[in-house]
Design an enzyme around this catalytic site. Structure first.
Site, PDB file in Angstrom:
ATOM      1  N   THR A  62      52.603  66.711  92.591  1.00 55.41           N
ATOM      2  CA  THR A  62      53.549  65.891  93.422  1.00 55.41           C
ATOM      3  C   THR A  62      54.020  66.407  94.413  1.00 55.41           C
ATOM      4  OG1 THR A  62      55.175  64.335  92.591  1.00 55.41           O
ATOM      5  CG2 THR A  62      55.397  66.561  91.998  1.00 55.41           C
ATOM      6  N   CYS A  63      54.521  65.682  95.461  1.00 52.31           N
ATOM      7  CA  CYS A  63      55.357  66.385  96.401  1.00 52.31           C
ATOM      8  C   CYS A  63      56.355  64.986  96.743  1.00 52.31           C
ATOM      9  CB  CYS A  63      54.518  66.402  97.809  1.00 52.31           C
ATOM     10  SG  CYS A  63      53.532  64.706  98.296  1.00 52.31           S
ATOM     11  N   ARG A  64      56.862  64.903  97.787  1.00 49.93           N
ATOM     12  CA  ARG A  64      57.873  63.994  97.918  1.00 49.93           C
ATOM     13  C   ARG A  64      57.445  62.508  98.092  1.00 49.93           C
ATOM     14  NH1 ARG A  64      59.884  61.037 101.789  1.00 49.93           N
ATOM     15  NH2 ARG A  64      58.826  62.047 103.479  1.00 49.93           N
ATOM     16  N   VAL A  95      57.370  61.916  94.257  1.00 47.40           N
ATOM     17  CA  VAL A  95      58.729  61.500  93.491  1.00 47.40           C
ATOM     18  C   VAL A  95      59.285  60.302  94.038  1.00 47.40           C
ATOM     19  CG1 VAL A  95      61.014  62.608  93.651  1.00 47.40           C
ATOM     20  CG2 VAL A  95      59.182  64.113  93.451  1.00 47.40           C
TER      21      VAL A  95
END
Length: 177
Positions: A62-64, A95
């Site tokens: 995951t990332c932003r 996220v």
């Protein structure tokens, strides 16, 4: 595997409840420190090993927003699947998508906003200030906007951001170093 399949937040939540998933947050440490999914492990993309230890669990990156994982999907897939033995996915929407689906994150408001967002806010503010002063005070103030724009171009083309270097010395960034 050259790309990773997106996984929904609901599916990730189910796997997390079963303990069968390793959630890996590839954002830089300052971004992770400010906000992350509770069980995510911080493993910045800039320091990602060639093989990720995941104990045979399904790996979800995951990332932003999901853009960084999508842009680096081939590298992430290679890191998680040395021989194709570990299923690997990217969290759909990152996220931000997790929160939009109604799931909680850990937020530490004592940590500063990540450095690149600070640069974007200050650069944008200086450009607006230069345009406003150039319009209402004197045209020479347009030079401020041109200077900041040139700095952004240099940062984008070389990877060196002078403003980020200066911001690293700001009191709100130093106390959390």
């Amino acid at each position: 595997m050259s790309h990773l399949t997106p996984m929904s937040s609901a599916r990730l939540s189910d796997l997390m409840a079963k303990g069968t998933v390793e959630l890996v947050d590839i954002r830089e440490a300052d971004e992770y420190a400010r906000e992350h999914i509770a069980s995510a492990r911080s493993q910045p993309l800039s320091a990602l090993p060639s093989v990720l230890e995941a104990s045979g669990k399904t790996v979800v990156f995951t990332c932003r927003s999901g853009n960084r994982t999508a842009a680096n999907a081939q590298r992430l897939a290679a890191c998680a699947n040395k021989e194709g033995s570990v299923p690997a996915y990217v969290l759909e929407g990152g996220v931000d998508g997790w929160k939009k689906a109604g799931f909680a994150t850990r937020i530490d408001r004592t940590k500063p906003v990540d450095m690149m967002r600070q640069v974007q806010m200050i650069a944008g503010g200086l450009i607006l200030l230069g345009v406003a002063l150039g319009t209402w005070v004197h045209p020479a103030f347009y030079g401020l906007s041109a200077f900041v724009g040139a700095g952004l171009f240099v940062a984008g083309s070389t990877g060196f951001c002078g403003m980020a270097r200066l911001l690293a010395y700001a009191p709100w960034n130093r106390r959390n170093a």
